[in-house]
Design a protein around this motif. Structure first.
Motif, PDB file in Angstrom:
ATOM      1  N   LEU A 173      44.101  43.995  49.201  1.00 50.75           N
ATOM      2  CA  LEU A 173      43.151  45.079  48.962  1.00 50.75           C
ATOM      3  C   LEU A 173      43.670  46.287  49.728  1.00 50.75           C
ATOM      4  O   LEU A 173      43.780  46.242  50.954  1.00 50.75           O
ATOM      5  N   VAL A 174      43.982  47.343  49.014  1.00 51.82           N
ATOM      6  CA  VAL A 174      44.540  48.544  49.637  1.00 51.82           C
ATOM      7  C   VAL A 174      43.536  49.667  49.514  1.00 51.82           C
ATOM      8  O   VAL A 174      43.196  50.100  48.404  1.00 51.82           O
TER       9      VAL A 174
ATOM     10  N   SER B  24      38.965  54.767  47.839  1.00 53.03           N
ATOM     11  CA  SER B  24      39.442  53.897  46.769  1.00 53.03           C
ATOM     12  C   SER B  24      39.888  52.574  47.363  1.00 53.03           C
ATOM     13  O   SER B  24      40.353  52.516  48.497  1.00 53.03           O
ATOM     14  N   CYS B  25      39.752  51.526  46.584  1.00 55.58           N
ATOM     15  CA  CYS B  25      40.211  50.207  47.000  1.00 55.58           C
ATOM     16  C   CYS B  25      40.764  49.496  45.776  1.00 55.58           C
ATOM     17  O   CYS B  25      40.027  49.224  44.830  1.00 55.58           O
ATOM     18  N   ALA B  26      42.056  49.207  45.809  1.00 54.32           N
ATOM     19  CA  ALA B  26      42.710  48.541  44.687  1.00 54.32           C
ATOM     20  C   ALA B  26      43.022  47.097  45.051  1.00 54.32           C
ATOM     21  O   ALA B  26      43.639  46.835  46.081  1.00 54.32           O
ATOM     22  N   ALA B  27      42.591  46.189  44.188  1.00 54.55           N
ATOM     23  CA  ALA B  27      42.838  44.762  44.393  1.00 54.55           C
ATOM     24  C   ALA B  27      44.034  44.322  43.560  1.00 54.55           C
ATOM     25  O   ALA B  27      44.164  44.701  42.397  1.00 54.55           O
TER      26      ALA B  27
ATOM     27  N   ILE C 121      37.058  39.160  38.711  1.00 57.63           N
ATOM     28  CA  ILE C 121      36.364  39.769  39.845  1.00 57.63           C
ATOM     29  C   ILE C 121      34.908  40.014  39.481  1.00 57.63           C
ATOM     30  O   ILE C 121      34.597  40.591  38.447  1.00 57.63           O
ATOM     31  N   ASN C 122      34.027  39.576  40.329  1.00 59.04           N
ATOM     32  CA  ASN C 122      32.605  39.833  40.128  1.00 59.04           C
ATOM     33  C   ASN C 122      32.209  41.067  40.937  1.00 59.04           C
ATOM     34  O   ASN C 122      32.616  42.158  40.636  1.00 59.04           O
TER      35      ASN C 122
ATOM     36  N   VAL D 289      36.260  41.837  48.328  1.00 63.17           N
ATOM     37  CA  VAL D 289      36.213  41.259  47.001  1.00 63.17           C
ATOM     38  C   VAL D 289      36.463  39.762  47.125  1.00 63.17           C
ATOM     39  O   VAL D 289      37.498  39.352  47.659  1.00 63.17           O
ATOM     40  N   GLN D 290      35.493  38.966  46.677  1.00 65.40           N
ATOM     41  CA  GLN D 290      35.645  37.504  46.661  1.00 65.40           C
ATOM     42  C   GLN D 290      36.124  36.967  48.000  1.00 65.40           C
ATOM     43  O   GLN D 290      37.001  36.104  48.063  1.00 65.40           O
TER      44      GLN D 290
END
Length: 111
Positions: free
Chosen positions: A4-5, A21-24, A31-32, A97-98
């Motif tokens: 996660l960035v 921003s957060c990019a997985a 992803i829920n 995330v998760q």
């Protein structure tokens, strides 16, 4: 491995705006919910905003009407638009995330 960035933090005057921003990426599928937390010095980490896979947002009362959470169509990037920032919004902001956490991005609001 999941990464996660986060990006978009910085220093802003009270009343200003920032967009996080957060990019997985990596081994993460279906992803829920995607969440933003923050932790101010000397305080516990708190949930700021969350968004479901269907795009339904939830906010902590202190940011309602000022922050907007969204996600891209692919569902792997989550954003946090922060307007009318206050000094009490100063914290390290994390996306999660998760069960995976980003490294955090510092948001500092000067009075």
């Amino acid at each position: 491995q999941v990464q996660l960035v986060e990006s978009g933090g910085g220093l802003v005057q009270a009343g200003g705006s920032l967009r996080l921003s957060c990019a997985a990426s990596g081994s993460i599928f279906n992803i829920n919910a995607m969440d933003w937390y923050r932790q101010a010095p000397g305080k516990q980490r708190e949930l700021v905003a969350a968004i479901t896979s269907g795009g339904v947002p939830h906010y902590v009362d202190s940011v309602k009407g000022r922050f907007t959470i969204s996600r891209d169509n692919a569902g792997n990037t989550v954003y946090l638009q922060m307007n009318s920032l206050k000094p009490e919004d100063t914290a390290v902001y994390y996306c999660t995330v998760q069960g995976h956490w980003g490294q955090g991005t510092q948001v500092t609001v000067s009075s």
